[in-house]
Design a protein around this motif. Structure first.
Motif, PDB file in Angstrom:
ATOM      1  N   PRO A  73       0.808  -1.233   0.000  1.00 23.13           N
ATOM      2  CA  PRO A  73       0.000   0.000   0.000  1.00 23.13           C
ATOM      3  C   PRO A  73       0.838   1.279   0.000  1.00 23.13           C
ATOM      4  N   VAL A  74       2.022   1.220   0.608  1.00 23.84           N
ATOM      5  CA  VAL A  74       2.886   2.421   0.631  1.00 23.84           C
ATOM      6  C   VAL A  74       3.374   2.720  -0.789  1.00 23.84           C
ATOM      7  N   ILE A  75       3.812   1.666  -1.474  1.00 20.45           N
ATOM      8  CA  ILE A  75       4.304   1.843  -2.852  1.00 20.45           C
ATOM      9  C   ILE A  75       3.154   2.295  -3.762  1.00 20.45           C
ATOM     10  N   GLU A  76       1.997   1.730  -3.540  1.00 22.04           N
ATOM     11  CA  GLU A  76       0.825   2.137  -4.334  1.00 22.04           C
ATOM     12  C   GLU A  76       0.559   3.636  -4.151  1.00 22.04           C
ATOM     13  N   ALA A  77       0.742   4.119  -2.931  1.00 25.74           N
ATOM     14  CA  ALA A  77       0.527   5.549  -2.660  1.00 25.74           C
ATOM     15  C   ALA A  77       1.550   6.397  -3.425  1.00 25.74           C
ATOM     16  N   TYR A  78       2.780   5.926  -3.492  1.00 23.72           N
ATOM     17  CA  TYR A  78       3.832   6.654  -4.216  1.00 23.72           C
ATOM     18  C   TYR A  78       3.532   6.739  -5.711  1.00 23.72           C
ATOM     19  N   LYS A  79       2.891   5.685  -6.231  1.00 22.22           N
ATOM     20  CA  LYS A  79       2.623   5.624  -7.681  1.00 22.22           C
ATOM     21  C   LYS A  79       1.783   6.792  -8.163  1.00 22.22           C
ATOM     22  N   LYS A  80       0.915   7.274  -7.280  1.00 24.88           N
ATOM     23  CA  LYS A  80       0.003   8.368  -7.668  1.00 24.88           C
ATOM     24  C   LYS A  80       0.764   9.632  -8.048  1.00 24.88           C
ATOM     25  N   HIS A  81       1.975   9.767  -7.535  1.00 26.01           N
ATOM     26  CA  HIS A  81       2.732  11.002  -7.767  1.00 26.01           C
ATOM     27  C   HIS A  81       3.780  10.872  -8.880  1.00 26.01           C
ATOM     28  N   ILE A  82       3.756   9.754  -9.565  1.00 27.61           N
ATOM     29  CA  ILE A  82       4.754   9.564 -10.640  1.00 27.61           C
ATOM     30  C   ILE A  82       4.131   9.872 -12.000  1.00 27.61           C
ATOM     31  N   ASP A  83       4.885  10.606 -12.789  1.00 33.65           N
ATOM     32  CA  ASP A  83       4.410  11.014 -14.104  1.00 33.65           C
ATOM     33  C   ASP A  83       4.583   9.854 -15.105  1.00 33.65           C
ATOM     34  N   ARG A  84       3.462   9.243 -15.481  1.00 27.73           N
ATOM     35  CA  ARG A  84       3.513   8.105 -16.405  1.00 27.73           C
ATOM     36  C   ARG A  84       3.937   8.526 -17.816  1.00 27.73           C
ATOM     37  N   THR A  85       3.700   9.794 -18.147  1.00 28.36           N
ATOM     38  CA  THR A  85       4.039  10.228 -19.513  1.00 28.36           C
ATOM     39  C   THR A  85       5.566  10.182 -19.719  1.00 28.36           C
ATOM     40  N   LEU A  86       6.316  10.478 -18.629  1.00 27.77           N
ATOM     41  CA  LEU A  86       7.782  10.420 -18.736  1.00 27.77           C
ATOM     42  C   LEU A  86       8.242   8.972 -18.929  1.00 27.77           C
ATOM     43  N   ILE A  87       7.561   8.059 -18.250  1.00 22.80           N
ATOM     44  CA  ILE A  87       7.898   6.634 -18.390  1.00 22.80           C
ATOM     45  C   ILE A  87       7.629   6.190 -19.824  1.00 22.80           C
ATOM     46  N   ARG A  88       6.459   6.565 -20.341  1.00 27.23           N
ATOM     47  CA  ARG A  88       6.099   6.173 -21.717  1.00 27.23           C
ATOM     48  C   ARG A  88       7.116   6.711 -22.718  1.00 27.23           C
ATOM     49  N   GLU A  89       7.520   7.953 -22.491  1.00 27.97           N
ATOM     50  CA  GLU A  89       8.503   8.582 -23.373  1.00 27.97           C
ATOM     51  C   GLU A  89       9.828   7.814 -23.317  1.00 27.97           C
ATOM     52  N   ASN A  90      10.227   7.455 -22.108  1.00 22.42           N
ATOM     53  CA  ASN A  90      11.489   6.740 -21.910  1.00 22.42           C
ATOM     54  C   ASN A  90      11.462   5.338 -22.510  1.00 22.42           C
ATOM     55  N   LEU A  91      10.301   4.710 -22.456  1.00 24.96           N
ATOM     56  CA  LEU A  91      10.184   3.350 -22.996  1.00 24.96           C
ATOM     57  C   LEU A  91      10.292   3.330 -24.524  1.00 24.96           C
ATOM     58  N   ARG A  92      10.132   4.486 -25.144  1.00 31.47           N
ATOM     59  CA  ARG A  92      10.281   4.559 -26.601  1.00 31.47           C
ATOM     60  C   ARG A  92      11.759   4.571 -27.015  1.00 31.47           C
ATOM     61  N   LEU A  93      12.639   4.876 -26.060  1.00 31.53           N
ATOM     62  CA  LEU A  93      14.077   4.943 -26.361  1.00 31.53           C
ATOM     63  C   LEU A  93      14.710   3.552 -26.298  1.00 31.53           C
ATOM     64  N   THR A  94      15.891   3.421 -26.899  1.00 27.05           N
ATOM     65  CA  THR A  94      16.642   2.170 -26.744  1.00 27.05           C
ATOM     66  C   THR A  94      17.351   2.220 -25.389  1.00 27.05           C
ATOM     67  N   VAL A  95      17.843   1.084 -24.922  1.00 22.92           N
ATOM     68  CA  VAL A  95      18.552   1.036 -23.629  1.00 22.92           C
ATOM     69  C   VAL A  95      19.757   1.981 -23.666  1.00 22.92           C
ATOM     70  N   GLU A  96      20.469   1.967 -24.784  1.00 23.22           N
ATOM     71  CA  GLU A  96      21.657   2.813 -24.913  1.00 23.22           C
ATOM     72  C   GLU A  96      21.270   4.294 -24.822  1.00 23.22           C
ATOM     73  N   GLN A  97      20.177   4.652 -25.490  1.00 21.64           N
ATOM     74  CA  GLN A  97      19.714   6.052 -25.436  1.00 21.64           C
ATOM     75  C   GLN A  97      19.323   6.442 -24.013  1.00 21.64           C
ATOM     76  N   ARG A  98      18.726   5.502 -23.271  1.00 22.78           N
ATOM     77  CA  ARG A  98      18.325   5.804 -21.878  1.00 22.78           C
ATOM     78  C   ARG A  98      19.555   6.097 -21.022  1.00 22.78           C
ATOM     79  N   ILE A  99      20.620   5.325 -21.223  1.00 21.83           N
ATOM     80  CA  ILE A  99      21.837   5.543 -20.422  1.00 21.83           C
ATOM     81  C   ILE A  99      22.544   6.829 -20.859  1.00 21.83           C
ATOM     82  N   GLU A 100      22.498   7.124 -22.158  1.00 21.89           N
ATOM     83  CA  GLU A 100      23.061   8.392 -22.660  1.00 21.89           C
ATOM     84  C   GLU A 100      22.317   9.570 -22.018  1.00 21.89           C
ATOM     85  N   GLU A 101      20.989   9.449 -21.944  1.00 23.61           N
ATOM     86  CA  GLU A 101      20.165  10.496 -21.329  1.00 23.61           C
ATOM     87  C   GLU A 101      20.543  10.672 -19.863  1.00 23.61           C
TER      88      GLU A 101
END
Lengths: 161, 82
Positions: free
Chosen positions: B33-61
């Motif tokens: 439940p604590v982790i679930e509470a934290y999830k509410k404050h995380i921006d999913r759009t940034l995650i989606r954007e990051n998932l479009r990159l390759t692993v190498e691009q993520r580490i470069e970023e």
């Protein structure tokens, strides 16, 4: 600043058996969080420890945060006498783990790892599911947000597939 | 007859769903439940954007971000100087 590219290629090209864990593994899976060091679990075999010591020696490994001038010797003996090392090197901060809480050592983690090809080399990276488990096992309050993000990444991936 | 067929179809679907659920959840830790509470404050759009990159691009970023953070820290230290 840690040069992840150089550190990862150095370790891989030296033939060191290691698994990326921690913040960089999280970034590899899609995390947006900033991390300042490279965390790896290394295999504790005679050959591997030898390779690790030889590969890092030119980059002056030293205990991170320790006062300068301590009689710290970067050698195979030091590695065998210890287990986990928090180091500073001329390529940046590097944490070496012989074992991690909730995950065990290299051989325990390898079946839960994925092969990554990056910067022209191949290396192992702890899988997302296991990464979440070990972070939860560590029980550090500072990891709570990181775990939440990793779980959202998992949800996002599942939603896509 | 039609009812039997429907029941079979439904049980087939349910079995499929159960299999899918087991594959997804077996061995997985229960939600905290604590982790679930934290999830509410995380921006999913940034995650989606990051998932479009390759692993190498993520580490470069990550390296670019680290460089930027270092620069901001340096500027902050400089500004604090009398």
């Amino acid at each position: 600043m840690t040069d992840y590219r150089k550190l990862i290629t150095l370790l891989a090209e030296a033939g060191i058996e290691f698994i990326l864990i921690g913040g960089v593994a999280a970034v590899a899976h899609g995390s947006t969080r900033l991390t300042k060091d490279l965390d790896i679990v290394y295999q504790r075999t005679e050959e591997n420890v030898g390779r690790l010591v030889r590969a890092l020696a030119p980059y002056h490994p030293y205990l991170r945060g320790a006062p300068p001038g301590l009689p710290f010797e970067w050698s195979e003996r030091t590695i065998w006498n210890g287990l986990n090392f928090t180091l500073t090197t001329s390529l940046g901060a590097l944490d070496l783990f012989g074992e991690i809480t909730g995950g065990g050592g290299y051989d325990d983690l390898l079946p839960h790892s994925i092969r990554l090809r990056l910067f022209g080399v191949e290396c192992w990276c702890l899988g997302l599911e296991r990464l979440i488990e070990v972070k939860r096992a560590m029980g550090r309050p500072r990891d709570l947000e990181a775990i939440a993000e990793l779980e959202l990444i998992r949800e996002e991936r599942e939603r896509r597939s | 007859m039609g009812e039997v067929k429907m029941t079979e179809e439904r049980s087939g679907r349910e079995a499929g769903r159960a299999k899918q659920w087991r594959r997804k959840n077996l061995g997985r830790l229960k939600p905290d439940p604590v982790i679930e509470a934290y999830k509410k404050h995380i921006d999913r759009t940034l995650i989606r954007e990051n998932l479009r990159l390759t692993v190498e691009q993520r580490i470069e970023e990550l390296m670019k971000l680290q460089q930027f953070a270092e620069e901001v820290r340096r500027a902050g230290r400089e500004a604090e100087r009398p």
